[in-house]
Scaffold this motif. Structure first.
Motif, PDB file in Angstrom:
ATOM      1  N   ASN A 509      18.436  41.171 -24.312  1.00  0.00           N
ATOM      2  CA  ASN A 509      19.637  42.151 -24.671  1.00  0.00           C
ATOM      3  C   ASN A 509      20.751  41.993 -23.438  1.00  0.00           C
ATOM      4  O   ASN A 509      21.953  42.006 -23.850  1.00  0.00           O
ATOM      5  CB  ASN A 509      19.142  43.558 -24.897  1.00  0.00           C
ATOM      6  N   THR A 510      20.058  41.964 -22.431  1.00  0.00           N
ATOM      7  CA  THR A 510      21.122  41.890 -21.186  1.00  0.00           C
ATOM      8  C   THR A 510      21.900  40.710 -21.415  1.00  0.00           C
ATOM      9  O   THR A 510      23.341  40.524 -21.257  1.00  0.00           O
ATOM     10  CB  THR A 510      20.403  42.044 -19.659  1.00  0.00           C
ATOM     11  N   LYS A 512      22.553  38.666 -23.884  1.00  0.00           N
ATOM     12  CA  LYS A 512      23.300  38.840 -25.143  1.00  0.00           C
ATOM     13  C   LYS A 512      24.669  39.609 -24.651  1.00  0.00           C
ATOM     14  O   LYS A 512      25.707  38.890 -25.008  1.00  0.00           O
ATOM     15  CB  LYS A 512      22.838  39.341 -26.480  1.00  0.00           C
ATOM     16  N   THR A 513      24.362  40.711 -24.246  1.00  0.00           N
ATOM     17  CA  THR A 513      25.561  41.550 -23.879  1.00  0.00           C
ATOM     18  C   THR A 513      26.472  40.734 -22.748  1.00  0.00           C
ATOM     19  O   THR A 513      27.656  40.739 -23.096  1.00  0.00           O
ATOM     20  CB  THR A 513      25.273  42.706 -23.116  1.00  0.00           C
ATOM     21  N   ARG A 514      25.885  40.186 -21.780  1.00  0.00           N
ATOM     22  CA  ARG A 514      26.742  39.680 -21.048  1.00  0.00           C
ATOM     23  C   ARG A 514      27.594  38.399 -21.228  1.00  0.00           C
ATOM     24  O   ARG A 514      28.686  38.352 -21.036  1.00  0.00           O
ATOM     25  CB  ARG A 514      25.733  39.106 -19.758  1.00  0.00           C
ATOM     26  N   LYS A 516      28.535  37.807 -24.537  1.00  0.00           N
ATOM     27  CA  LYS A 516      29.548  38.317 -25.671  1.00  0.00           C
ATOM     28  C   LYS A 516      30.568  38.619 -24.784  1.00  0.00           C
ATOM     29  O   LYS A 516      31.685  38.715 -25.121  1.00  0.00           O
ATOM     30  CB  LYS A 516      28.919  39.320 -26.331  1.00  0.00           C
ATOM     31  N   ASN A 517      30.464  39.439 -23.726  1.00  0.00           N
ATOM     32  CA  ASN A 517      31.720  40.012 -22.834  1.00  0.00           C
ATOM     33  C   ASN A 517      32.308  38.991 -22.206  1.00  0.00           C
ATOM     34  O   ASN A 517      33.778  39.111 -22.044  1.00  0.00           O
ATOM     35  CB  ASN A 517      31.025  40.917 -21.527  1.00  0.00           C
ATOM     36  N   ASN A 523      33.057  41.204 -29.497  1.00  0.00           N
ATOM     37  CA  ASN A 523      31.392  41.096 -29.676  1.00  0.00           C
ATOM     38  C   ASN A 523      30.902  41.351 -30.815  1.00  0.00           C
ATOM     39  O   ASN A 523      29.813  40.776 -31.093  1.00  0.00           O
ATOM     40  CB  ASN A 523      31.281  42.398 -28.453  1.00  0.00           C
TER      41      ASN A 523
END
Length: 533
Positions: A509-510, A512-514, A516-517, A523
């Motif tokens: 999850n980390t 994926k979030t990083r 996308k940012n 996002n």
């Protein structure tokens, strides 16, 4: 009240009147002849089956007399327009025989037969590879003609496949050049010479000249029904371009009769004919013909031919839509006249218009469902491609893994028997497991990049240039790319991704979030864009 009923009946009769022109007597007669020929379909097919069986029965004698190649090639010739898989099989058998006998001309002849079979199936790249192995300078005049014809057919198929410039024009130019070469190696004014001349004139849009050339073919080809079928189909297309649809129907009907009498099952004139007679209001006949054509190509057995015949179904649906639109327009004219002449017709007009609106809504619903079905078919094709690739890789990986386990069990057994326990402990190091996992990732990367060769480029295009990362080599992915590669394959759950990559769910999850940012995409839309790669 009676007057209103009579008016309503008049409007309904006008509404259902056919708007298509009826068939003239000559056209109707040829369609009747085609129906009579199709009724004897099993008789003509038995003739071909008997010829094939006689060739198979005579194979032993042919081998004893040194005619094994000629007998096998005759089998290929019988199958090439009848059944694709058998034609390809005997083409390869011919190559094996010619290779064993070291006959260069027969080797080239067999390779041309293989290329023909592959082109018929739409396997164009492999066909080109076969043709490239043939030295045309060593070919006899007859084989040189076949060589040029097959090359022309190949590049025409290439052009029809890409359908966009500059490739289409380039491939058509090459195809035409090979057709011109055929004319150089066949006798002038022969049937083949006139046939090639007509084909070139068709491509140059000289349709009247092409018709004259094809007439010379028909006058000189005698009882060669296969050549007659091909020629009359070409003449039908010339009349279509000249907007002589009735003549086109006649020639397609004659071509279909010749196809039926030769038991030709490769894509035939029937499916073109069905579209034309549908427009003339011959709906039942059109349905019979198109389903017969579909049965033929299913029997012939190539995916390409099935795709080509399925193209006619939307065309017939489009014709049906045009017919309904014409009827609606006719209704508007008639209703307008009746409104001007007699106000009592208003109720009838409004009722029928309401029905038309319902038809329009139903048509829009059907169109939406068809579009959704097309998208579903594309997704199914992609899913099937992915499935086949990963099933194949899975079989290979499992077999390799079982082999390694077998060797490990044997080694463990020997160590235990010899009481070499310290050696046994050293065999169980974690590094081996890590190596296996790296091999698994490497296999996954290679398979995925075969399915999506431009994934890395299109993935990096979602980021600023400074944020783009390249894998260590062109056959691998980075760790973050691997996460979104799994998402592209439809694996969206973080738990499943984490298990595959040996990460924690939090780590996935980390990542994926990083990622996308850092991207240029919103996002919420990032994963949707990934699915479009």
């Amino acid at each position: 009240m009676k007057i209103k009923n009579r008016i309503l009946i008049c409007v309904l009769v006008l509404f259902v009147l056919p708007v298509h022109a009826s068939l003239d007597k000559t056209t109707a007669d040829w369609l009747d002849k085609l129906d009579a020929s199709l009724a004897k379909r099993s008789y003509f097919e038995k003739q071909r089956i008997d010829r094939i069986q006689n060739l198979k029965d005579g194979m032993a004698k042919a081998q004893a007399e040194g005619r094994e190649f000629a007998q096998t090639y005759a089998l290929f010739d019988e199958y090439k327009s009848y059944r694709y898989d058998s034609a390809r099989h005997y083409a390869y058998v011919c190559l094996d025989i010619a290779t064993r006998q070291h006959q260069d001309q027969e080797i080239a002849q067999a390779k041309l037969a293989i290329a023909f079979s592959l082109i018929s199936a739409g396997i164009l790249s492999e066909s080109l590879d076969i043709i490239k192995t043939i030295d045309k300078t060593q070919l006899s005049s007859g084989l040189l003609k076949d060589y040029y014809e097959i090359n022309s057919q190949l590049w025409r198929s290439m052009a029809d496949y890409v359908k966009e410039d500059p490739f289409y024009t380039k491939y058509i130019t090459w195809s035409n050049a090979y057709l011109d070469s055929v004319k150089q190696v066949v006798p002038s004014n022969s049937c083949i010479w006139w046939s090639v001349t007509g084909s070139r004139q068709m491509r140059d849009h000289e349709y009247q000249k092409a018709l004259a050339s094809f007439e010379n073919v028909l006058n000189g080809c005698g009882n060669d029904l296969h050549l007659r079928a091909k020629t009359m189909a070409e003449m039908a297309w010339a009349h279509i371009w000249l907007e002589h649809e009735d003549k086109a129907i006649v020639y397609f009907a004659q071509s279909a009769i010749a196809d039926n009498e030769t038991a030709t099952r490769e894509i035939t004139a029937l499916y073109h004919l069905s579209r034309l007679i549908f427009k003339k209001g011959e709906h039942e006949r059109a349905s019979i013909y198109v389903h017969q054509a579909l049965e033929d190509v299913n029997f012939y057995g190539t995916r390409l031919r099935k795709v080509e015949i399925n193209d006619i179904l939307p065309i017939i649906e489009q014709d049906r839509y045009d017919m309904m639109r014409g009827q609606r327009n006719w209704l508007f004219v008639v209703s307008g006249l009746f409104i001007i002449l007699l106000l009592a017709c208003l109720w009838s007009y409004r009722t029928i218009r309401r029905k038309n609106q319902k038809l329009t809504e139903a048509r829009e619903t059907i169109a939406g469902q068809l579009e959704q079905l097309k998208r579903s078919n594309l997704q199914l094709q992609e899913d099937a491609k992915i499935k086949n690739a990963y099933i194949g890789r899975s079989f290979y990986t499992n077999a390799e893994f079982i082999t390694k386990l077998e060797k490990l069990y044997m080694a463990i057994d020997r160590k235990i028997a010899a009481r070499q326990y310290e050696d046994l402990r050293s065999m169980m190091k974690l590094s081996n497991l890590n190596s296996e996992r790296e091999n698994m990732y490497e296999a996954f990367d290679q398979t995925f990049l075969k399915l999506f060769p431009d994934f890395v480029e299109r993935y990096n295009a979602l980021f600023e240039e400074s944020e783009r990362k390249m894998p260590p080599n062109k056959h691998s992915l980075t760790s973050e790319m691997r996460i979104f590669a799994l998402i592209r394959l439809g694996i969206n759950e973080s738990e499943r991704i984490a298990k595959f990559l040996d990460y924690s769910v939090h780590t996935v999850n980390t990542y994926k979030t990083r990622i996308k940012n850092r991207s240029l995409i919103d996002n919420e839309q990032f994963e949707s864009v990934i699915m479009e790669i």
